[in-house]
Design an enzyme around this catalytic site. Structure first.
Site, PDB file in Angstrom:
ATOM      1  N   SER A   1       9.555  -5.283   6.357  1.00 32.31           N
ATOM      2  CA  SER A   1       8.334  -5.273   7.290  1.00 32.31           C
ATOM      3  C   SER A   1       8.497  -6.268   8.503  1.00 32.31           C
ATOM      4  O   SER A   1       7.741  -6.164   9.443  1.00 32.31           O
ATOM      5  CB  SER A   1       7.384  -6.169   6.227  1.00 32.31           C
ATOM      6  OG  SER A   1       7.755  -7.364   5.684  1.00 32.31           O
TER       7      SER A   1
ATOM      8  N   HIS B   1       5.630   0.313   4.653  1.00 31.17           N
ATOM      9  CA  HIS B   1       5.446   0.628   6.087  1.00 31.17           C
ATOM     10  C   HIS B   1       6.154   1.898   6.468  1.00 31.17           C
ATOM     11  O   HIS B   1       6.316   2.370   7.786  1.00 31.17           O
ATOM     12  CB  HIS B   1       6.302  -0.382   6.863  1.00 31.17           C
ATOM     13  CG  HIS B   1       5.642  -1.794   6.741  1.00 31.17           C
ATOM     14  ND1 HIS B   1       4.774  -2.076   7.649  1.00 31.17           N
ATOM     15  CD2 HIS B   1       5.894  -2.762   5.963  1.00 31.17           C
ATOM     16  CE1 HIS B   1       4.414  -3.468   7.427  1.00 31.17           C
ATOM     17  NE2 HIS B   1       5.124  -3.787   6.391  1.00 31.17           N
TER      18      HIS B   1
ATOM     19  N   LYS C   1      -2.144   0.001   5.670  1.00 30.67           N
ATOM     20  CA  LYS C   1      -1.527  -0.087   6.753  1.00 30.67           C
ATOM     21  C   LYS C   1      -1.607   1.085   7.497  1.00 30.67           C
ATOM     22  O   LYS C   1      -2.858   1.541   8.192  1.00 30.67           O
ATOM     23  CB  LYS C   1       0.043  -0.315   6.540  1.00 30.67           C
ATOM     24  CG  LYS C   1       0.105  -1.803   6.131  1.00 30.67           C
ATOM     25  CD  LYS C   1       1.385  -2.322   5.638  1.00 30.67           C
ATOM     26  CE  LYS C   1       1.049  -4.000   5.241  1.00 30.67           C
ATOM     27  NZ  LYS C   1       2.147  -4.547   4.296  1.00 30.67           N
TER      28      LYS C   1
END
Ligand SMILES: *Cc1c(COP(=O)(O)O)cnc(C)c1O
Length: 395
Positions: free
Chosen positions: A185, A213, A244
């Site tokens: 991250s 991610h 995200k």
């Protein structure tokens, strides 16, 4: 006055906070004056937003917003209870089916957040006779998940397959679990997944991959790193967040039906918490539709990323390992990173300084992230501003 007054039981707080401040480690909230987007309002200033994880610009997408509202109208503002009590709603089932397909897995189970998934699943898969092997740069939620398990946790050097191989070979644990971020991250680099799969198969270890991610970004359909490398079948447990690239909130753990059945009974962060609100699930479902219908979003963030990467490398920051729109500009010292962040802000760019314990001591950095909603001029702009700022914060 209660506890925080002099002599109260919380009397240690003022000094402790001042200590954080002195070390450049104090964190403070700042309310946004606008919705998530490529430009946000903060403290009355309009700033180009280069620190969100809303990589595809879906948090403010009209279809996603409309679906959130519609799901709330149809199924309620809140789920009312945990899934196991009476909070198991149709929208949860629909979303789980979609996410299982996206992840190329038989089944999927929703969690309230990526933090909940990581905090609960490792403990559900291991016991006191077992061992968990965790990359030293794994996300804090994985660190916490290892801590609350009864297994012994062994940390291996970042992406170091040789060390992990030795540790697995030497372990006498009953069950072994290897846990890794797919995309790290704070560095944007990828786990050596093919090597990890092979090692786990050789040593009979379970493999847990956190695609926070990677979900929505990597792979032919945005399934993540496992999809990109054709390894979905060989990874036992795949986690992905909805907060995200998918612009919503929540998380998923995908794997076999049996795995999900086990977690329903044994993952404490699934059992003992209220089910996701319908709006978050409706938003995520619409985000998955947009992911399919607007592939140009992924292409756009990739192109912007290439531009950013080239520009940062020209400024002397190697970005060779970056696979996601996360760009670490490592400055070292906490205060240097904070100063650079505030100078960028004076120039109209919101880039956060990331400090310990989020990153190891001495690697404080600016973490620049991009979204499909950014314009190439905004990338060029922050690069120019950064060039100026770097001269003002010599190393
Ligand atoms: C953000 C993040 C999480 C936590 O996910 P949330 O849904 O925000 O709780 C977990 N793992 C990694 C690697 C992350 O970056």
């Amino acid at each position: 006055m209660s506890g925080a007054g002099a002599g109260g039981a919380l009397g240690w707080l003022p000094g402790a906070l001042a200590g954080l401040e002195e070390k450049g480690l104090r964190r403070e909230l700042e309310p946004l004056g606008s919705m998530q987007g490529p430009v946000v309002e903060l403290g009355g200033q309009r700033l180009v937003n280069l620190c969100s994880n809303d990589y595809l610009g879906l948090a403010a997408h009209p279809r996603v917003l409309a679906a959130a509202a519609e799901a709330a109208r149809a199924e309620g503002a809140g789920a009312g209870a945990s899934r196991l009590v009476c909070g198991d709603l149709p929208v949860h089932r629909r979303l789980e089916e979609r996410l299982a397909r996206l992840k190329g897995k038989e089944a999927a189970l929703l969690f309230s957040s990526g933090y909940h998934a990581n905090a609960g699943v490792p403990a559900a898969l291991t016991g006191k006779d077992d061992a968990i092997f965790s990359d030293v740069l794994n996300h804090a939620s994985i660190v916490d998940g290892c801590r609350v398990s009864f297994a012994r946790t062994v940390r291996y050097r970042h992406r170091d397959l040789d060390e992990l191989s030795d540790l697995l070979a030497a372990s006498r644990a009953r069950r072994k679990l290897v846990v890794t971020d797919a995309v790290f991250s704070m560095d944007g680099d990828a786990a050596p997944l093919a090597g990890l799969v092979e090692l786990c198969e050789r040593h009979g270890a379970m493999l847990y991959v956190d695609e926070a991610h990677a979900t929505g970004l990597l792979g032919a359909r945005g399934g993540g790193l496992c999809e990109e490398l054709g390894l979905s079948d060989r990874v036992d447990v795949v986690m992905g967040t909805l907060g995200k690239a998918l612009g919503s909130f929540g998380a998923v753990v995908a794997g076999s039906r049996l795995l999900c059945d086990w977690l329903v009974s044994r993952a404490r962060t699934f059992v003992f918490t209220t089910a996701l609100p319908p709006a978050a699930c409706g938003a995520a479902l619409a985000a998955l539709d947009v992911l399919e219908d607007e592939p140009e979003r992924r292409a756009r963030v990739a192109a912007l990323g290439a531009r950013m990467k080239a520009g940062l490398e020209r400024l002397g920051f190697p970005m060779g390992e970056v696979v996601a729109p996360i760009f670490p500009v490592v400055l070292g010292d906490e205060r240097r990173a904070l100063r650079a962040s505030s100078l960028l802000r004076e120039r109209g760019y919101l880039v956060r300084a990331i400090r310990p314990p989020t990153v190891p001591a001495g690697t404080s950095r600016l973490r620049i992230t991009l979204s499909a909603a950014h314009a190439p001029e905004q990338v060029d702009g922050v690069l120019a501003a950064l060039r100026e700022v770097l001269e003002l914060v010599p190393g």
